[in-house]
Design an enzyme around this catalytic site. Sequence first.
Site, PDB file in Angstrom:
ATOM      1  N   CYS A 136      -0.811 -57.232  -3.726  1.00  0.00           N
ATOM      2  CA  CYS A 136      -0.432 -56.447  -2.546  1.00  0.00           C
ATOM      3  C   CYS A 136      -0.937 -55.018  -2.659  1.00  0.00           C
ATOM      4  O   CYS A 136      -0.357 -54.194  -3.382  1.00  0.00           O
ATOM      5  CB  CYS A 136       1.090 -56.469  -2.381  1.00  0.00           C
ATOM      6  SG  CYS A 136       1.658 -55.479  -0.979  1.00  0.00           S
ATOM      7  N   CYS A 139       1.454 -52.302  -1.452  1.00  0.00           N
ATOM      8  CA  CYS A 139       2.534 -51.999  -2.403  1.00  0.00           C
ATOM      9  C   CYS A 139       2.020 -51.152  -3.563  1.00  0.00           C
ATOM     10  O   CYS A 139       2.689 -50.220  -3.998  1.00  0.00           O
ATOM     11  CB  CYS A 139       3.110 -53.288  -2.995  1.00  0.00           C
ATOM     12  SG  CYS A 139       3.337 -54.620  -1.833  1.00  0.00           S
ATOM     13  N   ASP A 140       0.866 -51.492  -4.094  1.00  0.00           N
ATOM     14  CA  ASP A 140       0.470 -50.945  -5.396  1.00  0.00           C
ATOM     15  C   ASP A 140      -0.775 -50.057  -5.369  1.00  0.00           C
ATOM     16  O   ASP A 140      -1.115 -49.456  -6.390  1.00  0.00           O
ATOM     17  CB  ASP A 140       0.231 -52.105  -6.385  1.00  0.00           C
ATOM     18  CG  ASP A 140       1.507 -52.916  -6.590  1.00  0.00           C
ATOM     19  OD1 ASP A 140       2.594 -52.323  -6.548  1.00  0.00           O
ATOM     20  OD2 ASP A 140       1.411 -54.145  -6.785  1.00  0.00           O
TER      21      ASP A 140
END
Length: 314
Positions: A136, A139-140
């Site tokens: 993701c 997300c990261d």
Amino acid sequence: MPNKHKKVLILGSGAAGLTAAIYSARANLKPILIHGMQPGGQMTITTDVENYPGFPDVIQGPWLMEQMQSQAENVGTKMITDTVVSAKLNVRPFELVCDSGDTYTTDALIISTGAQAKWLGIDSEKKYQGFGVSACATCDGFFYRGKEVAVIGGGNTAVEEALYLTNHAEKVKLIHRRDTLRAEKLLQERLFSHPKIEIIWNTVVDEIMGNTEGPMPEVTGISLKNIKTNEITQHNLQGVFVAIGHTPNTEIFGDQLDKDAEGYIITKPDSTATSIPGVFAAGDVQDNVYRQAITAAGTGCMAALEVEKFIAEQ
Ligand code: NDP
């Protein structure tokens, strides 16, 4: 084999299921939530979370899910560890049979069984998951400011993730196993013209290299194999984003519910209602686009409010 009847049964303990549980418990619907052996959903396989509103400092994904679970329990949700092996949705009340042999009947069902990122299946990928290997970018990606990363895949997700990662990373290598992309043409044009992106065609990941000696494991590079020439090349980089698709966890419902071609449950516009009245779907099991904890929580809330209305009308 006790048969337990409930007004509301929630399947799955990610952000969607737990939010649905909090709202339906507070509506005095006394929900039970059935979850598998590893509760918490996909957030438990991520580490740092910086985009869940309400937390100015970095929090850990598993910790956030523990908090949500405690909150759901504190307001009256009963959590049950079991695996639903079959669901009968063409009867009233709905019937669910679990691995333990227990059966449940319920007036309303909230399906929040989530989706799983597909992984390449190599050992080194598993070793560095959450420590340089991610599924993701939203997300990261932030953690790769000024660094070099690779994205694996050739669909819309891979191309969108590669483009997104250019906001943070210094250089992005898109690695695809064929010589044409599956992604939409418009996205392809943006990809091809981006100065930070290099595309490596006809290539698969041979191994992810890293270092496990420091306080935390870290990725240091990737070994790639050209499938036309069998040539192996090594590239120094710090992050690997696997974007080869997701699989929604919907097999147990067979074809009882309307699903799209990839198996995601279809919900009505602006609603979590499925094709069967009384069955609602929330989170990644019905969301092929946003796939965020906060959007899953949002649809979990919607599902609980819709269940409350459904039960009141019965
Ligand atoms: P897709 O299934 O579309 O693409 C997966 C990609 O990964 C393909 O290029 C495939 O290669 C590759 N792949 C699959 N397995 C492996 C493997 N084991 N090793 C290496 N490569 C592999 O998945 P997406 O997640 O990209 O998209 C899913 C759906 O969501 C699609 O319908 C997509 O259009 C949609 N979507 C739409 C978006 C939008 O509209 N903005 C954004 C994101 C997704 P190959 O091409 O060779 O099969």
